[in-house]
Design a protein around this motif. Structure first.
Motif, PDB file in Angstrom:
ATOM      1  N   UNK A 173      -5.338   3.059   5.597  1.00  0.00           N
ATOM      2  CA  UNK A 173      -5.159   3.678   4.283  1.00  0.00           C
ATOM      3  C   UNK A 173      -3.772   4.297   4.171  1.00  0.00           C
ATOM      4  N   UNK A 174      -3.335   4.953   5.226  1.00  0.00           N
ATOM      5  CA  UNK A 174      -2.000   5.548   5.220  1.00  0.00           C
ATOM      6  C   UNK A 174      -0.934   4.466   5.065  1.00  0.00           C
ATOM      7  N   UNK A 175      -1.115   3.350   5.749  1.00  0.00           N
ATOM      8  CA  UNK A 175      -0.161   2.234   5.655  1.00  0.00           C
ATOM      9  C   UNK A 175      -0.061   1.732   4.213  1.00  0.00           C
ATOM     10  N   UNK A 176      -1.193   1.578   3.560  1.00  0.00           N
ATOM     11  CA  UNK A 176      -1.214   1.075   2.186  1.00  0.00           C
ATOM     12  C   UNK A 176      -0.594   2.078   1.212  1.00  0.00           C
ATOM     13  N   UNK A 177      -0.987   3.341   1.338  1.00  0.00           N
ATOM     14  CA  UNK A 177      -0.464   4.355   0.424  1.00  0.00           C
ATOM     15  C   UNK A 177       1.026   4.605   0.651  1.00  0.00           C
ATOM     16  N   UNK A 178       1.459   4.528   1.912  1.00  0.00           N
ATOM     17  CA  UNK A 178       2.883   4.731   2.199  1.00  0.00           C
ATOM     18  C   UNK A 178       3.717   3.605   1.570  1.00  0.00           C
ATOM     19  N   UNK A 179       3.190   2.388   1.617  1.00  0.00           N
ATOM     20  CA  UNK A 179       3.896   1.273   0.990  1.00  0.00           C
ATOM     21  C   UNK A 179       4.040   1.509  -0.515  1.00  0.00           C
TER      22      UNK A 179
END
Length: 415
Positions: free
Chosen positions: A119-125
């Motif tokens: 989730x962090x990877x997606x939101x950071x993108x």
């Protein structure tokens, strides 16, 4: 090519937040509610490990005579006529069921952590792409503002000349039409900026009435970070760091342990019992010890075992599908980033400055009547189109690097 801050239009009583990308990330990690909610789910899964480690509580029961018709006493506890009994039992799991349940809980906790990182990877993108999108949209908005300001001045001058009879009405209308067209395009651009601002502020939990002004300084001129990066390194990074792929791997582990547990469930558990009866048995003050367990004649957990075997095959297929998706993501993103890198580096670094100088000269020549109105407007439209395309190209190139970071699960390319 160094770039800095920008000017922008904003509503009254609007707070401006000037943020660099590291400051934006710090605020995002502290404030984003989706991440906070996912952290709670991780904590809950970890608490499940504690529950799995606990032993079953012993059971205690006691019974007393409600009414003794011989002594006519209620709850008779007397030595001669009273009757009461007590029993203590403890269940013991067999075939390693407790350890297997602990392993399943640990895998579930690990999966919750992987889901948090994914989730962090997606939101950071999304955070990074919104950051750069706002910046370059504002750069494009400046182009519109410059042209609108210039054409407004020209329109006023044309109206004065028309009143004096020096120029035809069609020339005034032509400038006015071009001005309205630019204002309409600028309005559409502002709507896009506001939509992106809204999403960006939600990720940061910034006040709704604030306006985020990205502060960035990067230089990609003449650099080839994608071409210089071996493709296999990107693919290996994705295999090692993609959290969604780790979730798929852990699902296979979970299914294997679950099959072991379901087979163990076919083995009966044992309950050890201690009992005392004052005078309800064949002797007074009866004491006993015993064991209790089911006889697996009919139910040997056959259905659950079959389901667990099917779940293993399913999880392996899902893992292979996820691996294929990772390879496809990396390959596609790499090719796209490489094309944009070559396209960007194919531009003359002096192009933008030369074009800016050209449009200044065009304005001077028009004022001197060396070029016609149509030529002047055509140059202006070309200037706008080329500048917007160049801004879009810069944004697309940066986003392609962010996309590679996203598909590999690693900040390989840092702006």
């Amino acid at each position: 090519m160094g770039v800095g801050g920008f000017a922008y239009a904003q509503a009254p009583n609007t707070d401006t937040l000037k943020l660099t990308l590291p400051q934006t990330e710090d605020r995002f990690l502290k404030n984003n509610l989706s991440l906070i909610i996912q952290r709670y789910q991780v904590d809950q899964a970890q608490a499940g490990v504690i529950t799995a480690r606990l032993f079953d509580n012993p059971e205690f029961s006691i019974a007393n005579v409600l009414y003794n018709p011989e002594t006519k006493k209620v709850f008779d506890m007397s030595h001669d006529g009273g009757e009461y009994s007590a029993q203590l039992s403890q269940l013991f799991l067999t075939a390693g069921k407790r350890n297997k349940n602990i392993k399943l809980a640990q895998i579930s906790a690990q999966q919750a952590q992987y889901q948090f990182y994914d989730l962090m990877r997606t939101l950071r993108f999304t955070l990074h792409t919104d950051f750069y999108k706002i910046y370059f949209l504002e750069q494009s908005a400046k182009v519109y503002q410059q042209e609108i300001s210039s054409l407004s001045t020209t329109l006023n001058a044309f109206k004065e000349q028309y009143q004096k009879g020096n120029i035809a009405l069609k020339e005034v209308l032509r400038i006015q039409s071009q001005l309205y067209s630019l204002q309409s395009e600028q309005n559409d651009l502002r709507d896009e900026i506001e939509d992106t601002q809204a999403e960006f502020k939600l990720l940061l939990r910034a006040p709704a009435n604030s306006y985020v002004e990205p502060q960035t300084d990067f230089n990609l001129d003449g650099k080839n970070p994608v071409a210089d990066m071996p493709y296999q390194r990107l693919l290996d990074s994705a295999y090692n760091n993609r959290a969604d792929l780790k979730v798929a791997h852990s699902a296979v582990d979970y299914s294997n342990i679950n099959l072991q547990l379901q087979k163990a469930m076919a083995v009966p558990d044992v309950s050890v019992q201690l009992a005392y009866d004052k005078q309800g048995s064949y002797i007074r003050n009866y004491n006993s010890a015993g064991l209790a367990f089911s006889l697996p004649f009919f139910n040997r957990n056959q259905g659950a075992i079959k389901q667990a075997k099917i779940a293993i095959d399913e999880s392996k297929a899902q893992l292979q599908s996820q691996q294929d998706q990772v390879e496809s993501d990396v390959a596609g993103s790499y090719k796209s980033a490489l094309r944009l890198e070559n396209l960007y580096n194919g531009f003359d670094p002096k192009f933008k400055d030369d074009f800016n100088h050209l449009i200044t000269e065009v304005m001077k020549n028009y004022q001197k009547h060396n070029i016609s109105l149509l030529e002047f407007l055509d140059f202006y439209d070309s200037y706008k189109t080329n500048t917007l395309q160049f801004n879009t190209l810069q944004l697309n190139r940066i986003n392609s690097l962010e996309q590679l970071n996203y598909v590999t699960g690693t900040p390989i390319f840092k702006q």
